[in-house]
Design an enzyme around this catalytic site. Structure first.
Site, mmCIF file in Angstrom:
data_model
loop_
_atom_site.group_PDB
_atom_site.id
_atom_site.type_symbol
_atom_site.label_atom_id
_atom_site.label_comp_id
_atom_site.label_asym_id
_atom_site.label_seq_id
_atom_site.Cartn_x
_atom_site.Cartn_y
_atom_site.Cartn_z
ATOM 1 N N ASP A 80 -13.212 4.484 2.475
ATOM 2 C CA ASP A 80 -11.775 4.648 2.726
ATOM 3 C C ASP A 80 -11.421 6.116 2.926
ATOM 4 O OD1 ASP A 80 -9.022 4.901 2.662
ATOM 5 O OD2 ASP A 80 -8.726 3.569 0.951
ATOM 6 N N GLU B 68 -7.380 0.493 -4.271
ATOM 7 C CA GLU B 68 -7.324 0.319 -2.814
ATOM 8 C C GLU B 68 -8.615 -0.246 -2.213
ATOM 9 O OE1 GLU B 68 -6.030 4.207 -1.734
ATOM 10 O OE2 GLU B 68 -4.064 3.880 -2.637
ATOM 11 N N ASP C 242 0.880 -1.170 0.000
ATOM 12 C CA ASP C 242 0.000 0.000 0.000
ATOM 13 C C ASP C 242 0.912 1.213 0.000
ATOM 14 O OD1 ASP C 242 -1.701 2.093 0.484
ATOM 15 O OD2 ASP C 242 -2.426 1.380 2.433
ATOM 16 N N LYS D 48 2.378 11.374 -3.194
ATOM 17 C CA LYS D 48 1.335 10.723 -3.990
ATOM 18 C C LYS D 48 0.411 11.739 -4.656
ATOM 19 C CE LYS D 48 -1.836 6.830 -3.356
ATOM 20 N NZ LYS D 48 -2.309 5.914 -2.290
HETATM 21 P P1 ADP Z 1 -3.133 7.051 3.514
HETATM 22 O O1 ADP Z 1 -3.929 5.943 2.933
HETATM 23 O O2 ADP Z 1 -3.552 8.396 2.998
HETATM 24 O O3 ADP Z 1 -1.662 6.852 3.450
HETATM 25 P P2 ADP Z 1 -3.732 6.101 6.214
HETATM 26 O O4 ADP Z 1 -4.820 5.145 5.934
HETATM 27 O O5 ADP Z 1 -2.459 5.572 6.726
HETATM 28 O O6 ADP Z 1 -3.497 7.144 5.056
HETATM 29 O O7 ADP Z 1 -4.322 7.163 7.243
HETATM 30 C C1 ADP Z 1 -3.553 8.199 7.661
HETATM 31 C C2 ADP Z 1 -4.427 9.173 8.388
HETATM 32 O O8 ADP Z 1 -5.035 8.513 9.484
HETATM 33 C C3 ADP Z 1 -3.653 10.342 8.919
HETATM 34 O O9 ADP Z 1 -4.347 11.538 8.639
HETATM 35 C C4 ADP Z 1 -3.596 10.029 10.378
HETATM 36 O O10 ADP Z 1 -3.489 11.205 11.141
HETATM 37 C C5 ADP Z 1 -4.923 9.357 10.590
HETATM 38 N N1 ADP Z 1 -4.967 8.576 11.821
HETATM 39 C C6 ADP Z 1 -4.149 7.578 12.205
HETATM 40 N N2 ADP Z 1 -4.479 7.143 13.428
HETATM 41 C C7 ADP Z 1 -5.546 7.882 13.814
HETATM 42 C C8 ADP Z 1 -6.352 7.938 14.979
HETATM 43 N N3 ADP Z 1 -6.121 7.132 16.008
HETATM 44 N N4 ADP Z 1 -7.370 8.843 15.036
HETATM 45 C C9 ADP Z 1 -7.599 9.675 14.004
HETATM 46 N N5 ADP Z 1 -6.888 9.680 12.877
HETATM 47 C C10 ADP Z 1 -5.866 8.807 12.787
HETATM 48 MG MG MG Z 2 -4.801 4.510 2.068
#
Ligand code: ADP
Ligand code: MG
Length: 619
Positions: free
Chosen positions: A213, A189, A23, A89
């Site tokens: 998502d 995704e 991912d 990205k």
């Molecule tokens: P991406 O797919 O865009 O790479 P992710 O699925 O890894 O992102 O999600 C990242 C986001 O999730 C970030 O904005 C992060 O701050 C948020 N995030 C991670 N843990 C938490 C949490 N416990 N509560 C709220 N938001 C969260």
């Molecule tokens: Mg993602």
């Protein structure tokens, strides 16, 4: 750790092929693999010795040519923002023109080269493309996996947002290649997430599933149909600029009210500090009601309900997308059997609660929402490695694809939300006698006139042998492969002349543009229908005029002077209507001209007959 298998025919030992799932996220990236566990194949996220599975998608270029990726790079967001690159990205497959509206939101330098070519990032006196930057992240992931697994990792399945266009998918593929990975498949995704939950494995299982998502930077909603062990994506919708980053920004907004003395202008470090504090507060508020912190010696505090009021409009926007996706899939919420939650931001209680209330369903959220996409990619990798034959995957195209026909009309070959891989073909012919080339222009979009759609590519089919208009048969074929990349080919069937291209547009389409295009098509449906009717009437009129002119040139002798004048006068009337672009007048005048000419055509046939009987050939 690596398994070996013995080829019984040759007795040689083969290392089992390992294909990893990746991912490559805007915010975080990670690798997952499928392992045999008590007779079952289960996806797991790779965990490094540091105990972490997520690698922040951040790259830091040190002053001595040293490159750091992930957690190490993250620290430098504060002390060296201009040398620390995040959210790469967002730049994938984009030109400066595409991202300039958002350029101010990057703390690093995005180069405006005044061209439509792909954007670059400047660090010191070095320039990096988003492909090179993503390759750095992938390279790091590969190294981590090799370190943990103790085997070389060279094959991968990589996921992309559902709305990534061809250029962005290709850019992702290229990044993989640059990192030394053979990218076997690019997977959407949301599709991967559904796969991770192993839904639809039982052949008799029939379900409609929504995958919600909400990551750091993007939002995607997909409606999937599971039937007979087949995943079919019925529709997708989303927004590239909606995610946890926006939640952080909302909190930064609240903080700024509390510390009005801080001036964020020209202070990249302060902006980053606020951003990181915002994220810290947000995560804390996912499990507590109150957050207290400090910035440069000043205390700040925020209540969960304050945070929730600030982000409610954003959450509402995701639900609007859900409504749209449902309507595209011709389903309502009560038709949805399961809702899969994906992305770190779905940990926010308001998000979960809103989605649960919207669908009136319990949520699939047992996996870590920020790992589930990689887990699904690993399952897809397992299928590709031939170890899991229970599942098959179908995806859909987000926008219609077609070519330009007479009068600038869009002729759709592959309607939006068509399943991919897919193939579609249609026959076309020439407009003019002896026409030896045909321009084929490929468009993407929902509007009736190509001028309102997005031009992807064009090419000329040359070398069509000389034939009267309408005789050549040119078959145009659209082939969309499993990665969503379009190949267009054209073949003149009588002569066999052929030509084809792979569509890789100069620069890409943002999700916002995709959404805008869909919105425009709805708003302009009526206008478009009128425009199409006018083009069609005009095309018919021009054809009629051309035929009549040809007839008059060859068969003047069959007409009396009075008939000749009447015809010429009606042709003029039609030309006037044409230049006035009055559809009804054009149709009436075409009709009238046709009425005048019809008896002549009959006369011509009679004369042809009598000449034929005299033994003279008529051409
Ligand atoms: P991406 O797919 O865009 O790479 P992710 O699925 O890894 O992102 O999600 C990242 C986001 O999730 C970030 O904005 C992060 O701050 C948020 N995030 C991670 N843990 C938490 C949490 N416990 N509560 C709220 N938001 C969260
Ligand atoms: Mg993602």
């Amino acid at each position: 750790m690596a398994k070996v298998s013995i080829n019984l025919a040759t007795g040689s030992i083969q290392e089992e092929e390992l294909i990893v799932g990746i991912d490559l996220g805007t915010t975080n990236s990670l690798i997952a693999i499928v392992r045999e566990d008590e007779g079952q194949r289960k996806p797991i996220a790779l965990r490094e010795t540091d105990g972490l599975t997520l690698v922040p998608s951040i790259i830091h270029f040190g002053p001595f040519g040293d490159v750091h990726v992930g957690q190490d790079a993250r620290q430098h967001l504060l002390d060296a923002p201009e040398r620390t690159i995040y959210s790469v990205k967002r730049l994938m497959g984009k030109s400066y023109h595409d991202v300039e509206d958002h350029a101010a939101s990057f703390a690093y330098k995005v180069i405006d080269d005044h061209t439509d070519s792909l954007v670059k990032v400047a660090v010191g006196n070095q320039f990096y493309s988003p492909i090179e930057l993503s390759a750095q992240i992938l390279h790091q992931l590969k190294a981590r996996a090799e370190h943990v697994l103790k085997v070389p990792v060279s094959k991968a399945v990589i996921t992309v947002p559902a709305y990534f266009n061809d250029t962005q998918r290709q850019a992702t593929r290229d990044a993989g290649k640059l990192a030394g990975l053979d990218v076997l498949r690019i997977v959407n995704e949301p599709t991967a997430a559904a796969l991770a939950y192993g839904l639809g494995v039982r052949p008799d299982e029939e379900r409609s599933i929504a995958v919600y998502d909400l990551g750091g930077g993007t939002f995607d909603i997909s409606i999937l149909r599971l039937s007979g062990g087949i995943f079919e994506v019925l529709s997708t919708h989303g927004d590239t600029y909606l995610g946890g980053d926006d939640f952080d920004r909302a909190l930064v907004g609240l903080f700024k009210q509390q510390v009005p003395q801080f001036n964020t202008e020209d202070d990249a470090t302060l902006i980053q500090e606020l951003r990181l504090l915002g994220e810290e507060a947000k995560k804390a508020l996912s499990h507590s009601e109150f957050f207290e912190g400090s910035i440069r010696g000043e205390k700040i505090h925020v209540h969960r309900h304050e945070f929730e009021s600030a982000i409610r409009p954003l959450v509402e926007r995701t639900l609007d997308s859900c409504r749209q996706a449902l309507s595209d899939a011709r389903l309502s919420t009560k038709d949805i059997d399961a809702v899969v939650m994906v992305g770190g931001s779905t940990r926010v209680p308001l998000v979960k609660q809103s989605v649960r209330e919207f669908f009136v369903r319990e949520l699939f959220d047992s996996f870590n929402p920020d790992e589930v996409v990689a887990l699904g990619a690993a399952v897809q990798a397992d299928i590709l490695a031939g170890k899991n034959t229970d599942m098959l995957l179908l995806d859909v195209t987000p926008l219609s694809l077609g070519i330009e026909t007479m009068g600038g009309l869009m002729d759709v070959l592959v309607p939006r939300n068509s399943k991919i891989p897919s193939k579609a073909g249609r026959q076309y012919t020439t407009q003019k006698d002896g026409q030896s080339a045909m321009a084929i222009t490929v468009y993407q979009g929902e509007r009736d006139l190509v001028a309102d759609n997005r031009k992807l590519a064009s090419f000329n089919l040359k070398g069509i042998p000389s034939m009267p208009a309408g005789l050549p048969k040119v078959e145009i074929t659209f082939l969309i492969d499993a990665d969503g990349i379009l190949k267009v080919s054209a073949k003149e069937l009588r002569s066999g002349v052929a030509q084809s291209i792979s569509v890789k547009p100069q620069y890409g389409l943002t999700d916002e543009e995709v959404e805008q295009m869909l919105m425009d098509s709805l708003l302009n449906a009526r206008k478009d229908m009128q425009a199409r009717a006018l083009v069609e009437a005009s095309t018919e009129a021009e054809q009629m005029l051309l035929t009549t002119e040809n007839f008059l040139q060859k068969n003047r002798n069959l007409l009396s002077e009075e008939e000749m004048n009447r015809t010429l006068s009606q042709m003029n009337t039609l030309r006037v209507a044409l230049s006035a672009k009055e559809k009804n007048q054009i149709q009436a005048a075409t009709e009238a001209l046709n009425d005048i000419c019809r008896p002549f055509a009959e006369r011509l046939m009679d004369s042809a007959l009598s000449e034929a009987m005299r033994g003279t050939k008529v051409l």
